[in-house]
Design an enzyme around this catalytic site. Structure first.
Site, PDB file in Angstrom:
ATOM      1  N   ASP A 174      -2.336  30.117-135.090  1.00  0.00           N
ATOM      2  CA  ASP A 174      -1.263  30.961-135.642  1.00  0.00           C
ATOM      3  C   ASP A 174      -1.771  32.391-135.444  1.00  0.00           C
ATOM      4  OD1 ASP A 174       1.366  30.684-137.403  1.00  0.00           O
ATOM      5  OD2 ASP A 174       0.224  32.297-138.333  1.00  0.00           O
ATOM      6  N   LYS A 225      -0.118  23.904-143.414  1.00  0.00           N
ATOM      7  CA  LYS A 225      -0.542  25.229-142.920  1.00  0.00           C
ATOM      8  C   LYS A 225      -1.897  25.547-143.527  1.00  0.00           C
ATOM      9  CE  LYS A 225       1.130  28.492-140.254  1.00  0.00           C
ATOM     10  NZ  LYS A 225       2.123  28.394-139.169  1.00  0.00           N
ATOM     11  N   GLY A 246       5.810  42.942-131.829  1.00  0.00           N
ATOM     12  CA  GLY A 246       4.546  42.244-131.633  1.00  0.00           C
ATOM     13  C   GLY A 246       4.110  42.362-130.184  1.00  0.00           C
ATOM     14  N   PHE A 247       2.860  41.956-129.925  1.00  0.00           N
ATOM     15  CA  PHE A 247       2.397  41.913-128.528  1.00  0.00           C
ATOM     16  C   PHE A 247       1.399  40.780-128.349  1.00  0.00           C
ATOM     17  CE2 PHE A 247      -1.920  43.745-128.887  1.00  0.00           C
ATOM     18  CZ  PHE A 247      -1.869  44.307-130.145  1.00  0.00           C
ATOM     19  N   GLY A 248       1.473  39.790-129.250  1.00  0.00           N
ATOM     20  CA  GLY A 248       0.548  38.662-129.186  1.00  0.00           C
ATOM     21  C   GLY A 248       1.085  37.552-128.311  1.00  0.00           C
ATOM     22  N   ASN A 249       0.548  36.390-128.516  1.00  0.00           N
ATOM     23  CA  ASN A 249       0.876  35.224-127.702  1.00  0.00           C
ATOM     24  C   ASN A 249       2.381  34.922-127.675  1.00  0.00           C
ATOM     25  OD1 ASN A 249       1.351  32.053-128.452  1.00  0.00           O
ATOM     26  ND2 ASN A 249       0.172  32.350-126.577  1.00  0.00           N
TER      27      ASN A 249
HETATM   28  O1  2IT Z   1       4.161  28.475-136.945  1.00  0.00           O
HETATM   29  C1  2IT Z   1       3.935  27.549-136.134  1.00  0.00           C
HETATM   30  O2  2IT Z   1       4.775  26.695-135.884  1.00  0.00           O
HETATM   31  C2  2IT Z   1       2.618  27.503-135.510  1.00  0.00           C
HETATM   32  N1  2IT Z   1       1.794  28.373-135.793  1.00  0.00           N
HETATM   33  C3  2IT Z   1       2.264  26.401-134.566  1.00  0.00           C
HETATM   34  C4  2IT Z   1       1.899  25.164-135.305  1.00  0.00           C
HETATM   35  C5  2IT Z   1       1.377  24.049-134.439  1.00  0.00           C
HETATM   36  O3  2IT Z   1       0.916  23.074-135.042  1.00  0.00           O
HETATM   37  O4  2IT Z   1       1.427  24.128-133.216  1.00  0.00           O
END
Ligand code: 2IT
Length: 445
Positions: free
Chosen positions: A164, A124, A235-238
């Site tokens: 993310d 991450k 939330g209201f994102g992707n």
């Molecule tokens: O929390 C997650 O799994 C993501 N933000 C996606 C990670 C990814 O490599 O697609």
């Protein structure tokens, strides 16, 4: 070493990192029996090695705003565990980003990625950059500066970042462009890429779609379906967008979305242009949900509150970590919520999870429910390696199969004698076993 000692040791070694401790504690407590039954894990020091990231990069990200002022943010990449594949996980841009947050996210990612059955290790990254109110040029300059450091540490067979919170296709584009210029190679080093330059169909929808496929399986298990169910989404994102779209398609009624400013209650349910409007709201970069209530008559904005006070059948937190606490859980239980599927990473506090489990409300954790996002990233990597693109139906079908299999793995490892399914335990055990066995096989590295 015993699980208790490992946890105590960790808190002593890394004080002041509460999210990290929370994530590790949840996993270690639920795999304790499996760990104790398999002495080869202790002999190989699997847990002591698993809880520490392989390595962490921290770097300065200087950038200039449109007025010519200099700003400095902190960038990070946590390469957590590479036992089953290259490090894989998103990049988060949000003012709350710090090492504790990224270590918890990276740790969760190990088990999530393992659950997908695809060869991806856990990682991450991110920065404490606040995209709110920034111009496109400012975002581009920031992404380019971030990559001027990060490019040294990633690669299509080493570490493959993605989006993310605060990082979508636009930011991935800016970062990828700089990477490509520096390395002079066009590779699948990122996922969540644009469709014209290596991205996969369905990746934008995947986290939300996958979450709803998982919920469908949870309902199937108790001979029920999504038809006519009311759903509270935060939330209201992707992610919230994808979940709303798929839940609605399958006959459920999504009655809430939310932002840092409060939540919107829309008793008629979101559909059609209302769902499209979520994307517009997100693109405005303001991080407020109130404009929805002004635009669509019949909905109301509830300032400063979370949607968990609304009576619904299903709750799906889709915003951020620890967004649903013990009190919220009590309110949902009092309103007879049927199931809770955590879509955000560690969206529920330990007190909330305990409350659901005590009341026999089925609760599924983010690392299982939201795994469709990274799974589809894995499918993007496969397509990049083959230098071929699958069509929408092919990707969606693979995503669906992966979610069905994750659900089955949770049930297999989490079903109690009384029939209640402990999805937390199920997901943690299934995710852990594959990684732990790989670590034993590969020796002390
Ligand atoms: O929390 C997650 O799994 C993501 N933000 C996606 C990670 C990814 O490599 O697609």
């Amino acid at each position: 070493m015993k699980v208790k000692e490992i946890l105590a040791d960790l808190e002593k070694k890394h004080p002041g990192e509460p999210e990290y401790h929370q994530a590790v504690k949840e996993v270690l407590e639920s795999i304790e029996d499996v760990y104790n039954e398999n002495p080869r894990f202790a002999k190989a020091g699997v847990l002591q090695r698993l809880v520490e990231p392989d390595r962490i990069f921290t770097f300065k990200v200087p950038w200039m705003d449109d007025q010519g002022n200099v700003h400095v943010n902190i960038g990070y990449r946590v390469q957590y565990n590479g036992a089953i594949g290259p490090y894989k996980g998103g990049i988060r841009f949000h003012p709350t980003v710090n090492l504790s947050i990224l270590k918890f996210l990276g740790f969760e990612q190990i088990f999530k990625n393992s659950l997908t059955s695809l060869p991806m290790g856990g990682g991450k990254g991110g920065a404490d950059f606040d995209p709110r109110g920034k111009s496109e040029n400012e975002v581009m300059r920031f992404c380019q500066s971030f990559m001027l450091e990060l490019w040294k540490h990633i690669g299509p067979e080493t570490d493959v970042p993605a989006g993310d919170i605060g990082v979508g296709a636009r930011e991935v584009g800016f970062m990828y462009g700089m990477y490509k210029k520096l390395v002079n190679e066009h590779t699948g080093v990122f996922t969540g890429k644009g469709l014209n330059w290596g991205g996969s169909l369905i990746r934008p929808e995947a986290t939300g779609f996958g979450a709803v496929y998982f919920v469908k399986e949870m309902l199937d298990t108790v001979n029920d379906s999504l038809k006519g169910k009311t759903v509270a989404i935060s939330g209201f994102g992707n992610v919230a967008w994808g979940a709303t779209l798929k839940a609605t398609q399958l006959g459920a009624k999504v009655v809430t979305i939310s932002g840092p400013d409060g939540y919107v209650y829309d008793p008629a349910g979101l559909s059609g242009e209302k769902i499209d409007y979520m994307l517009e709201l997100r693109a405005s970069n303001q991080d407020i949900v109130e404009p929805y209530a002004k635009k669509f008559a019949g909905s109301k904005f509830v300032k400063g509150k979370k949607p968990w006070e609304v009576k619904v059948d299903i709750a799906m937190p889709c915003a951020t970590q620890n967004e649903l606490n013990g009190e919220d859980a009590k309110a949902l239980v009092a309103n007879k919520v049927q199931l809770v599927a955590e879509v955000s990473n560690m969206g529920c506090t330990p007190e909330a999870i305990a409350e659901f489990q005590k009341n026999k409300v089925h609760f599924a954790p983010g690392k299982a429910v939201n795994a469709g996002g990274v799974a589809t990233s894995g499918l993007e990597m496969t397509q990049n390696s083959m230098k071929l693109n699958w069509n929408k139906e092919e990707v969606d079908e693979k995503l669906h199969t992966i979610m069905v299999n994750i659900h089955a793995a949770c049930v297999k490892n989490g079903r109690r004698e009384d029939g209640y399914i402990d999805y937390v335990k199920g997901a943690n055990i299934a995710g852990f076993l594959k990684v732990a066995n790989a670590m034993v096989d590969q020796g002390l590295v």
